[in-house]
Design a protein around this motif. Structure first.
Motif, mmCIF file in Angstrom:
data_model
loop_
_atom_site.group_PDB
_atom_site.id
_atom_site.type_symbol
_atom_site.label_atom_id
_atom_site.label_comp_id
_atom_site.label_asym_id
_atom_site.label_seq_id
_atom_site.Cartn_x
_atom_site.Cartn_y
_atom_site.Cartn_z
ATOM 1 N N LEU A 123 0.829 -1.206 0.000
ATOM 2 C CA LEU A 123 0.000 0.000 0.000
ATOM 3 C C LEU A 123 0.862 1.254 0.000
ATOM 4 O O LEU A 123 0.534 2.243 -0.669
ATOM 5 N N TRP A 124 1.962 1.227 0.743
ATOM 6 C CA TRP A 124 2.862 2.379 0.763
ATOM 7 C C TRP A 124 3.461 2.620 -0.624
ATOM 8 O O TRP A 124 3.484 3.764 -1.105
ATOM 9 N N LEU A 125 3.934 1.552 -1.270
ATOM 10 C CA LEU A 125 4.533 1.695 -2.601
ATOM 11 C C LEU A 125 3.505 2.221 -3.609
ATOM 12 O O LEU A 125 3.815 3.099 -4.426
ATOM 13 N N LEU A 126 2.283 1.699 -3.531
ATOM 14 C CA LEU A 126 1.238 2.166 -4.449
ATOM 15 C C LEU A 126 0.887 3.629 -4.184
ATOM 16 O O LEU A 126 0.627 4.395 -5.121
ATOM 17 N N ALA A 127 0.875 4.025 -2.919
ATOM 18 C CA ALA A 127 0.604 5.423 -2.580
ATOM 19 C C ALA A 127 1.711 6.328 -3.111
ATOM 20 O O ALA A 127 1.448 7.433 -3.615
ATOM 21 N N GLU A 128 2.954 5.882 -3.013
ATOM 22 C CA GLU A 128 4.073 6.668 -3.537
ATOM 23 C C GLU A 128 3.989 6.787 -5.054
ATOM 24 O O GLU A 128 4.264 7.849 -5.627
ATOM 25 N N VAL A 129 3.600 5.692 -5.721
ATOM 26 C CA VAL A 129 3.426 5.736 -7.181
ATOM 27 C C VAL A 129 2.340 6.741 -7.547
ATOM 28 O O VAL A 129 2.463 7.489 -8.534
ATOM 29 N N ALA A 130 1.270 6.774 -6.746
ATOM 30 C CA ALA A 130 0.184 7.730 -7.006
ATOM 31 C C ALA A 130 0.673 9.167 -6.876
ATOM 32 O O ALA A 130 0.319 10.041 -7.680
ATOM 33 N N VAL A 131 1.502 9.446 -5.858
ATOM 34 C CA VAL A 131 2.044 10.799 -5.681
ATOM 35 C C VAL A 131 2.914 11.183 -6.867
ATOM 36 O O VAL A 131 2.838 12.305 -7.389
ATOM 37 N N ILE A 132 3.746 10.242 -7.325
ATOM 38 C CA ILE A 132 4.626 10.523 -8.462
ATOM 39 C C ILE A 132 3.816 10.720 -9.744
ATOM 40 O O ILE A 132 4.087 11.638 -10.528
ATOM 41 N N ALA A 133 2.794 9.860 -9.946
ATOM 42 C CA ALA A 133 1.942 10.002 -11.133
ATOM 43 C C ALA A 133 1.206 11.339 -11.122
ATOM 44 O O ALA A 133 0.997 11.963 -12.174
ATOM 45 N N ALA A 134 0.810 11.804 -9.928
ATOM 46 C CA ALA A 134 0.146 13.111 -9.826
ATOM 47 C C ALA A 134 1.130 14.255 -10.046
ATOM 48 O O ALA A 134 0.737 15.351 -10.469
ATOM 49 N N ASP A 135 2.403 14.013 -9.760
ATOM 50 C CA ASP A 135 3.417 15.066 -9.895
ATOM 51 C C ASP A 135 3.846 15.269 -11.341
ATOM 52 O O ASP A 135 4.304 16.355 -11.705
ATOM 53 N N ILE A 136 3.705 14.237 -12.174
ATOM 54 C CA ILE A 136 4.132 14.350 -13.576
ATOM 55 C C ILE A 136 3.377 15.465 -14.315
ATOM 56 O O ILE A 136 4.002 16.298 -14.988
ATOM 57 N N PRO A 137 2.029 15.532 -14.235
ATOM 58 C CA PRO A 137 1.341 16.653 -14.897
ATOM 59 C C PRO A 137 1.764 18.013 -14.358
ATOM 60 O O PRO A 137 1.781 19.002 -15.117
ATOM 61 N N GLU A 138 2.094 18.076 -13.073
ATOM 62 C CA GLU A 138 2.512 19.354 -12.492
ATOM 63 C C GLU A 138 3.873 19.780 -13.028
ATOM 64 O O GLU A 138 4.116 20.965 -13.291
ATOM 65 N N VAL A 139 4.775 18.801 -13.209
ATOM 66 C CA VAL A 139 6.084 19.085 -13.800
ATOM 67 C C VAL A 139 5.918 19.600 -15.226
ATOM 68 O O VAL A 139 6.467 20.637 -15.607
ATOM 69 N N ILE A 140 5.131 18.873 -16.005
ATOM 70 C CA ILE A 140 4.958 19.242 -17.416
ATOM 71 C C ILE A 140 4.183 20.549 -17.548
ATOM 72 O O ILE A 140 4.503 21.397 -18.387
ATOM 73 N N GLY A 141 3.149 20.730 -16.707
ATOM 74 C CA GLY A 141 2.384 21.977 -16.755
ATOM 75 C C GLY A 141 3.243 23.181 -16.438
ATOM 76 O O GLY A 141 3.131 24.229 -17.084
ATOM 77 N N THR A 142 4.114 23.054 -15.437
ATOM 78 C CA THR A 142 5.023 24.150 -15.099
ATOM 79 C C THR A 142 6.010 24.409 -16.236
ATOM 80 O O THR A 142 6.328 25.557 -16.548
ATOM 81 N N ALA A 143 6.490 23.329 -16.874
ATOM 82 C CA ALA A 143 7.401 23.487 -18.009
ATOM 83 C C ALA A 143 6.708 24.203 -19.172
ATOM 84 O O ALA A 143 7.309 25.058 -19.831
ATOM 85 N N PHE A 144 5.449 23.869 -19.424
ATOM 86 C CA PHE A 144 4.679 24.570 -20.460
ATOM 87 C C PHE A 144 4.514 26.054 -20.114
ATOM 88 O O PHE A 144 4.545 26.920 -20.997
ATOM 89 N N ALA A 145 4.325 26.339 -18.828
ATOM 90 C CA ALA A 145 4.196 27.740 -18.401
ATOM 91 C C ALA A 145 5.481 28.511 -18.691
ATOM 92 O O ALA A 145 5.434 29.654 -19.173
ATOM 93 N N PHE A 146 6.620 27.904 -18.418
ATOM 94 C CA PHE A 146 7.901 28.550 -18.729
ATOM 95 C C PHE A 146 8.039 28.783 -20.236
ATOM 96 O O PHE A 146 8.580 29.800 -20.683
ATOM 97 N N TYR A 147 7.534 27.840 -21.021
ATOM 98 C CA TYR A 147 7.594 27.993 -22.476
ATOM 99 C C TYR A 147 6.728 29.169 -22.941
ATOM 100 O O TYR A 147 7.144 29.982 -23.784
ATOM 101 N N LEU A 148 5.525 29.273 -22.379
ATOM 102 C CA LEU A 148 4.628 30.357 -22.771
ATOM 103 C C LEU A 148 5.150 31.721 -22.337
ATOM 104 O O LEU A 148 4.986 32.719 -23.060
ATOM 105 N N LEU A 149 5.772 31.774 -21.179
ATOM 106 C CA LEU A 149 6.234 33.049 -20.633
ATOM 107 C C LEU A 149 7.595 33.472 -21.179
ATOM 108 O O LEU A 149 7.820 34.661 -21.467
ATOM 109 N N PHE A 150 8.513 32.513 -21.313
ATOM 110 C CA PHE A 150 9.896 32.865 -21.654
ATOM 111 C C PHE A 150 10.422 32.161 -22.904
ATOM 112 O O PHE A 150 11.585 32.315 -23.253
ATOM 113 N N ARG A 151 9.559 31.365 -23.562
ATOM 114 C CA ARG A 151 9.942 30.605 -24.757
ATOM 115 C C ARG A 151 11.113 29.664 -24.476
ATOM 116 O O ARG A 151 11.986 29.456 -25.328
#
Length: 459
Positions: A123-151
């Motif tokens: 259960l702990w490992l699955l919970a950690e995988v869930a946190v990482i899977a939720a973090d991937i869109p946040e990483v990519i979304g922030t990277a897209f924001a940097f692209y829109l703001l600073f190219r």
């Protein structure tokens, strides 16, 4: 963020058993009587916070990506998934809050104490995988924001996200509540933009209502988009987070105090998730209306055919004109950073509860972020922004398959007489959701594991 458990008299984990003390003639502590006698509105305000913080996860880049694609591909036909998903989210978030209030422990701590060690580790490992899977869109979304703001190229933006989040967490020394309020306001800037655009494009109300209340799965990829929508909405780590955040509020240990606290957290979560519902509906409606419009340019038609976070700022041109990409980039950056903070706190509570390891917030964030950066970096280098956008959808689908492994323990513990006493779930909730969960477990080929978790929890 360390949990400051505020229990009267300094006792940890007081729960419904306080009712038995009252029945046996044990008097309330002075602090309890004072808290109960305060006006209801004042007691409600003292409980505000956890629900709104958890609701930030329902407005993260993963939600925006799946909303935009659902609207562009299917117009309003998948709005019903948002409605059902958020109603379901309200129910399970309130159960998580109730579990924390009544037992004085959060979900991860109870899983550790009640399940055999092999199951607890899984259960702990699955919970950690869930946190990482939720973090991937946040990483990519922030990277897209940097692209829109600073190219800045997306793959470089992915590398920058690690340091940017650590910087944001470092600013908490000036006050966590002020920081969260600022980020929430920036997120709602984008919400205001979509509501403004909604008032201009004016989607047909009849079609929107049909999409909300008449389930349909027509068209190519509708099932996959519906699964991604549900996964982006109902995140497993949010259940661990909500059950932990409520412990920071001072709740009287009397029967009335616990009942009132559960009600206050329900009302707060209901309002916060209703706002999240309106924002998600607005995003899908704007995307569906604009992309199915008659006067689209060839360039916009091309964007709608493969809509993602990095090329969707044109949807706000009617409201913001040429500055649409800048404002959209700032709001996207705020969305990614705010949801990252909730993910970091959830990961901290998960590790602390399951393994009894207390890790500094910045170190916990760095660990999670480094793991999430790896696939994001590889995909953004090989597949560019289109590949990164698809990775968000894949991560959301992973979250939907992860959900039963957090939800079954939550439902089992919150239905347990030994844990919840008179505050346990009603028979309706237990009988209604356990069969549907076993169907979900069978669908994900994990029925044996789910049955084991169900059978080896307290009655």
């Amino acid at each position: 963020m360390e949990i400051e458990r505020e229990a009267p008299g300094g006792e940890r984990g007081r729960s419904w058993r306080a009712e038995q003390d009252v029945q046996d003639g044990k008097k309330f502590e002075d602090g309890d009587e004072t808290l109960v006698k305060e006006p209801a509105w004042k007691r409600f305000l003292s409980h505000v916070g956890p629900g709104f913080m958890v609701s930030l996860a329902y407005l993260d880049p993963g939600n925006l990506e799946t909303d935009l694609q659902a609207g562009a591909n299917h117009r309003y036909e998948l709005l019903w998934v948002i409605l059902i998903g958020l109603i379901f989210a309200l129910i399970i978030q309130s159960l998580a809050a109730n579990l924390g209030v009544v037992t004085g422990k959060h979900l991860a701590e109870i899983c550790k104490s009640e399940y055999p060690k092999p199951v607890m580790i899984c259960l702990w490992l699955l919970a950690e995988v869930a946190v990482i899977a939720a973090d991937i869109p946040e990483v990519i979304g922030t990277a897209f924001a940097f692209y829109l703001l600073f190219r800045i190229p997306v793959w470089i933006g992915v590398l920058i996200t690690g340091s940017s989040t650590l910087l944001l967490l470092g600013l908490q020394r000036y006050g966590v509540r002020k920081l969260e309020f600022l980020i929430s306001m920036l997120v709602f800037v984008m919400a205001a933009c979509f509501f403004g655009e909604l008032s201009i494009v004016k989607p047909p109300a009849k079609e929107v209502l049909k999409g909300l209340f008449i389930p349909k799965l027509k068209g190519n990829g509708a099932t996959g988009d519906a699964i991604a929508l549900l996964g982006a909405l109902v995140m497993p780590h949010n259940l661990f987070l909500h059950s932990a955040l409520v412990l920071s509020r001072k709740t009287p240990s009397s029967v009335r105090g616990i009942k009132d606290a559960c009600g206050f957290f329900l009302y707060e979560s209901g309002f916060a998730l209703f706002v999240a519902l309106l924002i998600n509906i607005a995003v899908i409606s704007v995307s569906g209306t604009v992309c199915f419009g008659e006067n689209l340019s060839a360039e916009d038609i091309d964007k709608c055919s493969d809509l993602s976070l990095d090329n969707s700022s044109f949807l706000l041109k009617n409201v913001l004109g040429r500055s649409s990409s800048i404002v959209y980039g700032v709001a996207l950056l705020a969305s990614g950073q705010s949801s990252t903070i909730t993910g970091t706190y959830a990961g901290q509570y998960i590790m602390q509860g399951f393994l009894d390891i207390k890790m500094k917030t910045w170190l916990r964030n760095l660990m999670t972020r480094c793991i999430a950066i790896a696939p994001s970096l590889v995909v953004s280098i090989i597949g560019g922004s289109n590949g990164a956008g698809r990775l968000i959808i894949i991560a959301s689908m992973i979250l939907s398959f992860e959900l039963p492994f957090a939800l079954i323990p939550l439902l089992k513990f919150s239905s347990s007489s030994s844990k919840m006493g008179p505050h346990k779930n009603s028979i309706y909730v237990s009988n209604r959701y356990f069969p549907s969960l076993h169907v979900a477990c069978f669908w994900t080929r994990t029925s044996r594991v789910c049955s084991f978790m169900h059978d080896h929890a307290p009655q």
